[in-house]
Design a protein around this motif. Structure first.
Motif, short mmCIF file in Angstrom:
data_model
loop_
_atom_site.label_atom_id
_atom_site.label_comp_id
_atom_site.label_asym_id
_atom_site.label_seq_id
_atom_site.Cartn_x
_atom_site.Cartn_y
_atom_site.Cartn_z
N THR A 120 0.82 -1.22 0.00
CA THR A 120 0.00 0.00 0.00
C THR A 120 0.85 1.27 0.00
O THR A 120 0.75 2.11 -0.90
CB THR A 120 -0.93 0.02 1.23
OG1 THR A 120 -1.68 -1.20 1.28
CG2 THR A 120 -1.88 1.20 1.18
N ASN A 150 -2.54 0.70 -10.84
CA ASN A 150 -2.14 -0.03 -9.63
C ASN A 150 -2.64 -1.47 -9.69
O ASN A 150 -3.49 -1.82 -10.50
CB ASN A 150 -2.73 0.66 -8.40
CG ASN A 150 -2.37 2.13 -8.38
OD1 ASN A 150 -1.21 2.50 -8.47
ND2 ASN A 150 -3.39 2.96 -8.31
N ILE A 173 -5.60 -0.25 -1.57
CA ILE A 173 -5.32 0.21 -2.95
C ILE A 173 -6.64 0.48 -3.68
O ILE A 173 -6.78 1.46 -4.41
CB ILE A 173 -4.44 -0.80 -3.69
CG1 ILE A 173 -3.04 -0.84 -3.06
CG2 ILE A 173 -4.35 -0.46 -5.18
CD1 ILE A 173 -2.13 -1.91 -3.62
N THR A 193 -7.07 0.87 -11.22
CA THR A 193 -6.50 -0.28 -10.52
C THR A 193 -7.03 -1.57 -11.13
O THR A 193 -8.22 -1.66 -11.48
CB THR A 193 -6.86 -0.21 -9.02
OG1 THR A 193 -6.11 0.87 -8.41
CG2 THR A 193 -6.52 -1.49 -8.29
#
Ligand SMILES: CCCCCCCCCCCCCC(=O)CC(=O)SCCNC(=O)CCNC(=O)[C@H](O)C(C)(C)COP(=O)(O)OP(=O)(O)OC[C@H]1O[C@@H](n2cnc3c(N)ncnc32)[C@H](O)[C@@H]1OP(=O)(O)O
Ligand SMILES: NC(=O)C1=CN([C@@H]2O[C@H](COP(=O)(O)OP(=O)(O)OC[C@H]3O[C@@H](n4cnc5c(N)ncnc54)[C@H](O)[C@@H]3O)[C@@H](O)[C@H]2O)C=CC1
Length: 259
Positions: A120, A150, A173, A193
């Motif tokens: 993280t 991410n 995240i 992400t």
């Protein structure tokens, strides 16, 4: 012109020496991009970069280190002149129950903290520094300057036994994706992400065989582990579609993990 493919782009990929990150580096170079491969000094990063030629440079990086990330960004600017895409793949896992009653052992707190710090805090460290360089780009017709991608996990949503630390790190995240996209919107930088399911990499292979076998048997379709290039393909898709922003995208064969 809006980004329509990877040719000519400059990317920075953390965890690029192995698994999903390595597949991403390889796809980027194959498609005509140049890449700064960031991974631990002890990793295979130099060999991977050397094998890919002049369009890939290895920068020994611990994602939790401000100095290391800044050095990698200096290389991007000095050698490739810019940065368009930052991909956070670096990550570690752990498998330990909150309390092992058989051994009367609580989850080690330092181990818990390390997973959060690498997965993280490390991801955020790279984002907060990389967007400074991405923000120097001239905006395209859409006003876009670049994109950050991410890596979370299906474990953020269906964490199994033994995954308190890992799922927390990946859930964080997920949680930071939208606020970061909001923070960067005025600069024309997107943030998305990917939440992968089970992919055939050394990290997954570090699980107990019994857990791996059980997990693989629960994937509805395709009935197999994901190929790392299928993750990399999603990275490319996000880069090439400017309307994807602030979102978490599962790539998982429709697995929904059980306890
Ligand atoms: C010791 C290995 C270290 C590995 C470290 C690296 C882990 C990397 C994880 C992240 C990989 C990235 C993948 C990803 O992001 C997507 C996913 O999340 S895939 C899901 C991954 N699943 C896990 O990580 C589960 C981790 N948990 C476990 O491995 C075990 O729960 C644990 C080792 C923590 C505890 O097992 P144990 O001490 O044996 O517990 P019990 O004695 O209570 O076990 C009873 C019995 O049940 C079986 N079992 C335990 N946990 C699981 C499980 N999660 N899934 C399936 N079966 C499980 C266990 O084997 C026992 O079976 P027996 O027949 O009695 O032997
Ligand atoms: N393999 C899978 O099934 C899944 C993996 N993920 C995530 O995908 C990412 C990549 O995982 P894999 O490719 O499977 O693992 P991997 O273990 O093959 O690659 C991870 C890479 O990250 C690097 N790394 C670890 N700590 C670092 C640090 N502090 N600084 C810089 N680099 C560091 C390692 O050296 C390694 O090269 C991880 O974040 C993982 O949590 C998420 C869901 C599923």
């Amino acid at each position: 012109m809006p980004i329509r493919n990877l040719k000519g782009l400059v990317g920075l990929v953390t965890g690029g020496a192995s698994g999903l990150g390595k597949a991403t580096v390889e796809r980027f170079v194959r498609q005509g991009a140049r890449v700064i491969l960031c991974d631990l000094e002890k990793s295979a990063g130099k060999d991977v970069a050397d094998n890919l030629g002049d369009n890939c440079i290895f920068s020994p990086t611990n994602v939790t280190s401000e100095a290391d990330v800044k050095k990698a960004l200096e290389i991007a600017k000095d050698k490739f002149g810019k940065l368009d895409v930052a991909v956070n793949c670096a990550g570690i896992g752990i498998a330990f129950k909150t309390y092992n009653f058989n051994k009367k052992l609580p989850h080690n707190l330092e181990d818990f903290a390390e997973v959060i710090t690498v997965n993280t805090v490390g991801s955020f460290n790279v984002i907060r520094l990389a967007v400074g360089l991405i923000g120097e780009n001239e905006p395209d017709a859409d006003g876009q300057r670049g994109v950050v991608i991410n890596t979370s996990s299906v474990a953020a949503f269906e964490g199994q036994m033994g995954q308190a630390a890992y799922s927390a790190s990946k859930g964080a995240i997920v949680g930071m994706t939208l606020p970061i996209a909001r923070d960067l919107a005025n600069q024309g930088i997107r943030c998305c992400t990917i939440a992968p399911g089970l992919f055939n990499t050394p990290l997954l292979a570090s699980l107990p065989e019994k857990v791996q076998t059980y997990l693989a048997s629960t994937i509805p379709f395709p009935k197999r582990l994901g190929d790392p290039d299928e993750y990399a393909h999603m990275v490319q898709t996000i880069v090439e579609n400017p309307y994807l922003n602030g979102e978490v995208i599962r790539v998982d064969g429709s697995i929904r993990m059980m306890a």
